[in-house]
Design a protein around this motif. Structure first.
Motif, PDB file in Angstrom:
ATOM      1  N   ILE A  34       4.406 -30.627 -53.059  1.00 37.48           N
ATOM      2  CA  ILE A  34       3.158 -30.654 -53.800  1.00 37.48           C
ATOM      3  C   ILE A  34       2.219 -29.582 -53.287  1.00 37.48           C
ATOM      4  O   ILE A  34       2.117 -29.379 -52.072  1.00 37.48           O
ATOM      5  CB  ILE A  34       2.529 -32.047 -53.672  1.00 37.48           C
ATOM      6  CG1 ILE A  34       3.437 -33.026 -54.393  1.00 37.48           C
ATOM      7  CG2 ILE A  34       1.120 -32.088 -54.218  1.00 37.48           C
ATOM      8  CD1 ILE A  34       3.091 -34.441 -54.130  1.00 37.48           C
TER       9      ILE A  34
ATOM     10  N   THR B 215       5.352 -27.821 -37.114  1.00 32.79           N
ATOM     11  CA  THR B 215       5.865 -29.164 -37.364  1.00 32.79           C
ATOM     12  C   THR B 215       5.132 -29.817 -38.546  1.00 32.79           C
ATOM     13  O   THR B 215       3.930 -29.609 -38.732  1.00 32.79           O
ATOM     14  CB  THR B 215       5.743 -30.041 -36.095  1.00 32.79           C
ATOM     15  OG1 THR B 215       6.293 -31.309 -36.402  1.00 32.79           O
ATOM     16  CG2 THR B 215       4.305 -30.223 -35.649  1.00 32.79           C
ATOM     17  N   GLY B 216       5.885 -30.523 -39.354  1.00 32.06           N
ATOM     18  CA  GLY B 216       5.285 -31.293 -40.440  1.00 32.06           C
ATOM     19  C   GLY B 216       4.856 -30.479 -41.641  1.00 32.06           C
ATOM     20  O   GLY B 216       4.127 -30.971 -42.510  1.00 32.06           O
TER      21      GLY B 216
ATOM     22  N   LYS C 262       9.428 -28.403 -43.942  1.00 28.21           N
ATOM     23  CA  LYS C 262      10.619 -27.544 -43.885  1.00 28.21           C
ATOM     24  C   LYS C 262      11.834 -28.263 -44.476  1.00 28.21           C
ATOM     25  O   LYS C 262      12.622 -27.683 -45.208  1.00 28.21           O
ATOM     26  CB  LYS C 262      10.899 -27.124 -42.429  1.00 28.21           C
ATOM     27  CG  LYS C 262       9.789 -26.247 -41.836  1.00 28.21           C
ATOM     28  CD  LYS C 262      10.153 -25.705 -40.470  1.00 28.21           C
ATOM     29  CE  LYS C 262      10.218 -26.769 -39.402  1.00 28.21           C
ATOM     30  NZ  LYS C 262       8.921 -27.396 -39.107  1.00 28.21           N
ATOM     31  N   GLU C 263      11.946 -29.550 -44.150  1.00 26.77           N
ATOM     32  CA  GLU C 263      13.107 -30.288 -44.674  1.00 26.77           C
ATOM     33  C   GLU C 263      12.975 -30.501 -46.184  1.00 26.77           C
ATOM     34  O   GLU C 263      13.956 -30.395 -46.923  1.00 26.77           O
ATOM     35  CB  GLU C 263      13.249 -31.637 -43.944  1.00 26.77           C
ATOM     36  CG  GLU C 263      14.405 -32.434 -44.483  1.00 26.77           C
ATOM     37  CD  GLU C 263      15.051 -33.361 -43.461  1.00 26.77           C
ATOM     38  OE1 GLU C 263      14.635 -33.360 -42.290  1.00 26.77           O
ATOM     39  OE2 GLU C 263      15.981 -34.090 -43.866  1.00 26.77           O
TER      40      GLU C 263
ATOM     41  N   ARG D  27       2.621 -34.071 -42.403  1.00 26.54           N
ATOM     42  CA  ARG D  27       3.015 -35.376 -41.882  1.00 26.54           C
ATOM     43  C   ARG D  27       1.800 -36.118 -41.306  1.00 26.54           C
ATOM     44  O   ARG D  27       1.626 -37.312 -41.512  1.00 26.54           O
ATOM     45  CB  ARG D  27       4.097 -35.227 -40.807  1.00 26.54           C
ATOM     46  CG  ARG D  27       4.590 -36.589 -40.317  1.00 26.54           C
ATOM     47  CD  ARG D  27       5.619 -36.503 -39.216  1.00 26.54           C
ATOM     48  NE  ARG D  27       6.875 -35.935 -39.659  1.00 26.54           N
ATOM     49  CZ  ARG D  27       7.312 -34.741 -39.307  1.00 26.54           C
ATOM     50  NH1 ARG D  27       6.583 -33.991 -38.512  1.00 26.54           N
ATOM     51  NH2 ARG D  27       8.465 -34.302 -39.736  1.00 26.54           N
TER      52      ARG D  27
HETATM   53  N1  LIG Z   1       4.169 -30.156 -49.906  1.00 25.10           N
HETATM   54  C1  LIG Z   1       4.468 -31.445 -49.673  1.00 25.10           C
HETATM   55  N2  LIG Z   1       4.284 -32.373 -50.643  1.00 25.10           N
HETATM   56  C2  LIG Z   1       4.549 -33.664 -50.412  1.00 25.10           C
HETATM   57  N3  LIG Z   1       5.007 -34.151 -49.252  1.00 25.10           N
HETATM   58  C3  LIG Z   1       5.223 -33.284 -48.254  1.00 25.10           C
HETATM   59  C4  LIG Z   1       4.979 -31.889 -48.418  1.00 25.10           C
HETATM   60  N4  LIG Z   1       5.295 -31.275 -47.269  1.00 25.10           N
HETATM   61  C5  LIG Z   1       5.702 -32.226 -46.433  1.00 25.10           C
HETATM   62  N5  LIG Z   1       5.671 -33.450 -47.013  1.00 25.10           N
HETATM   63  C6  LIG Z   1       5.974 -34.725 -46.363  1.00 25.10           C
HETATM   64  O1  LIG Z   1       5.536 -34.589 -45.013  1.00 25.10           O
HETATM   65  C7  LIG Z   1       6.477 -35.127 -44.116  1.00 25.10           C
HETATM   66  C8  LIG Z   1       7.000 -34.043 -43.195  1.00 25.10           C
HETATM   67  O2  LIG Z   1       7.813 -33.136 -43.930  1.00 25.10           O
HETATM   68  P1  LIG Z   1       9.150 -32.501 -43.303  1.00 25.10           P
HETATM   69  O3  LIG Z   1       9.908 -33.530 -42.543  1.00 25.10           O
HETATM   70  O4  LIG Z   1       9.857 -31.761 -44.367  1.00 25.10           O
HETATM   71  O5  LIG Z   1       8.483 -31.478 -42.284  1.00 25.10           O
HETATM   72  P2  LIG Z   1       9.178 -30.528 -41.210  1.00 25.10           P
HETATM   73  O6  LIG Z   1       8.535 -29.199 -41.353  1.00 25.10           O
HETATM   74  O7  LIG Z   1      10.653 -30.607 -41.362  1.00 25.10           O
HETATM   75  O8  LIG Z   1       8.708 -31.204 -39.850  1.00 25.10           O
HETATM   76  P3  LIG Z   1       9.381 -31.073 -38.375  1.00 25.10           P
HETATM   77  O9  LIG Z   1       9.157 -29.665 -37.922  1.00 25.10           O
HETATM   78  O10 LIG Z   1       8.579 -32.018 -37.558  1.00 25.10           O
HETATM   79  O11 LIG Z   1      10.816 -31.422 -38.509  1.00 25.10           O
HETATM   80  C9  LIG Z   1       7.543 -35.777 -44.960  1.00 25.10           C
HETATM   81  O12 LIG Z   1       7.176 -37.124 -45.146  1.00 25.10           O
HETATM   82  C10 LIG Z   1       7.451 -35.013 -46.266  1.00 25.10           C
HETATM   83  O13 LIG Z   1       7.891 -35.803 -47.343  1.00 25.10           O
END
Ligand SMILES: Nc1ncnc2c1ncn2[C@@H]1O[C@H](COP(=O)(O)OP(=O)(O)OP(=O)(O)O)[C@@H](O)[C@H]1O
Ligand SMILES: [Mg+2]
Length: 442
Positions: free
Chosen positions: A137, A166-167, A170-171, A354
């Motif tokens: 989003i 982090t957060g 990326k996933e 997150r």
């Molecule tokens: N743009 C977005 N819109 C909606 N939800 C998001 C968005 N970006 C992240 N999230 C939500 O935020 C949380 C963290 O996202 P994600 O696990 O992909 O982050 P990450 O970058 O992989 O974090 P880490 O480095 O800690 O592994 C998840 O619950 C994800 O669904």
């Protein structure tokens, strides 16, 4: 999804042969049933304002999906679903189907699932899982640019390195790349390289032969083999031990793996996506990450912006998380006070999206009023953030640029505006903002 108008009739067009129990369920849920068998699609008896959902039943025969779509298109329909034969889940046919259908139900069919899915269509406020870039989003220019990049990368059969704090999602981004790729209907296997015990990494990723080590009582396939045809997402790739890095390089260069305890190469067909929240370049310099592997992974790079850089997206995401919470829990909260919005806009968000999600959920639980306050978000006394410094640095740079251009144009406003490619009004405004007298000489 837009709200469904108050249709007089709701119809399921069933391409195939529903069972008695399925007919009863649909009738009980208020759906009329129109059955289309084989080529006989004459006289379905629909009215132009009927709400139509198509359901392709593949349990007995395949279906000519193009024909189904033609027929549905002619009537205008809300969605298309499919019931698939038992055990066909991982089949190519399903992938093909998913391009057309929003929902597939595996056989044997639990008719309640159809009714549930139909109900979801009727309640547009209930959050649907989002797919592709929709899951990320954000409407800020930086997120739109990220979406655009992601869409470009998705169909290219090359690794993508997703970077970011982090957060930052990326996933979510990696999943979206997978979903938008030709492999979208196949497996997406995510593995956190930092969470695997070093002694098991090789066997987890590449599998092992029977007797390869103590306790290996039988052959076991690794993630790369089980994900064949799909995508492997290597999270925290910087934590991958060096010997596993060597094997990963072989996957990328030759498309083969060797199971532990064997030197027989096995072909694997996977796309590799990787993520890191650390600077891999530093790990390369420090000798902890193979340089050749880094170059291979770093061909397409997708940097996820920090939340603090996303402007109005912060409020957008906060409301989205609140709406999602409301759909599942009881809470008074429906929105945010202006102070809360202001606090969110200026907070530094070290945990990024997150952290926003967590704060909004916690606030929704404790909020006593309809609007969540900055105190509910525990942001009432948030320390001045580094972003203030960032803002100051930006202001300083703006002032320096203004002074430089004014001097270069001998304090002629029109000439300065031309140099800076802004309007004269903007030059006056900037001078007022930065307290720069136009007569010159500071
Ligand atoms: N743009 C977005 N819109 C909606 N939800 C998001 C968005 N970006 C992240 N999230 C939500 O935020 C949380 C963290 O996202 P994600 O696990 O992909 O982050 P990450 O970058 O992989 O974090 P880490 O480095 O800690 O592994 C998840 O619950 C994800 O669904
Ligand atoms: Mg992650």
């Amino acid at each position: 999804m837009a709200a469904i108008p108050d249709f007089t009739r709701r119809c399921v067009i069933w391409f195939g042969r529903p069972q008695a129990q399925e007919r009863e369920m649909l009738a009980a849920a208020g759906w009329r049933l129109r059955i289309v068998e084989r080529d006989d699609d004459a006289g379905i008896g629909l009215r132009s304002d009927d709400l139509v959902v198509g359901l392709v039943d593949l349990r007995e025969n395949g279906a000519d999906l193009a024909r189904v779509r033609r027929l549905l298109d002619a009537h205008g329909y809300l969605s298309l679903m499919a019931v698939t034969p038992a055990g066909a889940n991982d089949d190519d046919a399903i992938g093909h189907l998913l391009d057309h259908c929003i929902e597939t139900f595996p056989s044997p069919l639990d008719p309640r699932r159809i009714v549930q899915a139909l109900r979801l269509l009727e309640t547009p406020t209930s959050p649907e899982p989002r797919h592709g870039v929709e899951a990320l989003i954000g409407d800020s220019s930086i997120m739109r640019a990220t979406h655009a990049k992601l869409r470009k990368y998705a169909p290219v059969e090359l690794p993508v390195l997703v970077t970011g704090e982090t957060g930052t999602g990326k996933e979510v981004a990696a999943r979206a790349i997978h979903e938008l790729s030709a492999r979208g209907h196949r497996a997406f296997v995510a593995v956190n390289c930092g969470a695997l015990p070093a002694s098991l990494v090789q066997s987890e990723l590449f599998g092992h032969e029977r007797g390869a080590f103590t306790g290996a009582s039988q052959r076991r396939l690794g993630l790369f083999e089980t994900a064949s045809g799909g995508t492997v997402f290597l999270d925290e790739i910087g934590d991958l031990p060096l010997d596993a890095q060597t094997n990963l390089l072989r996957v990328l260069q030759e498309g083969t793996i060797e199971r532990v305890g064997s030197n027989q190469p096995v072909k694997v067909d996977v796309r590799v996506l990787a993520a890191t929240h650390v600077e891999l370049e530093q790990a390369v310099e420090a000798g902890r990450f193979r340089r050749d592997l880094y170059y291979r992974l770093n061909v397409l790079r997708l940097p996820m912006p920090a939340l603090r850089e996303r402007g109005a997206d912060i409020a957008l995401l906060a409301q989205h998380f609140l709406d999602r919470f409301r759909a599942q829990h009881t809470t008074r909260a429906r929105g945010f006070t202006p102070q809360a919005l202001q606090a969110m806009a200026t907070f530094d968000w070290p945990g990024n999206v997150r952290e926003l999600l967590n704060r909004v959920q916690r606030a929704a639980v404790i909020a006593e009023h309809e609007l969540i306050s900055d105190a509910d978000l525990e942001l009432a006394h948030a320390a001045p953030t580094p972003r203030d410094h960032l803002g100051q640095a930006r202001d300083q740079a703006e002032r320096d640029a203004l002074l430089h251009n004014l001097k270069q144009s001998q304090y002629n406003v029109s000439a300065c505006a031309r140099r800076m490619q802004v309007s004269r009004v903007t030059v006056y405004r900037l001078c007022r903002k930065h307290g720069v007298p136009l007569e010159g000489r500071e």
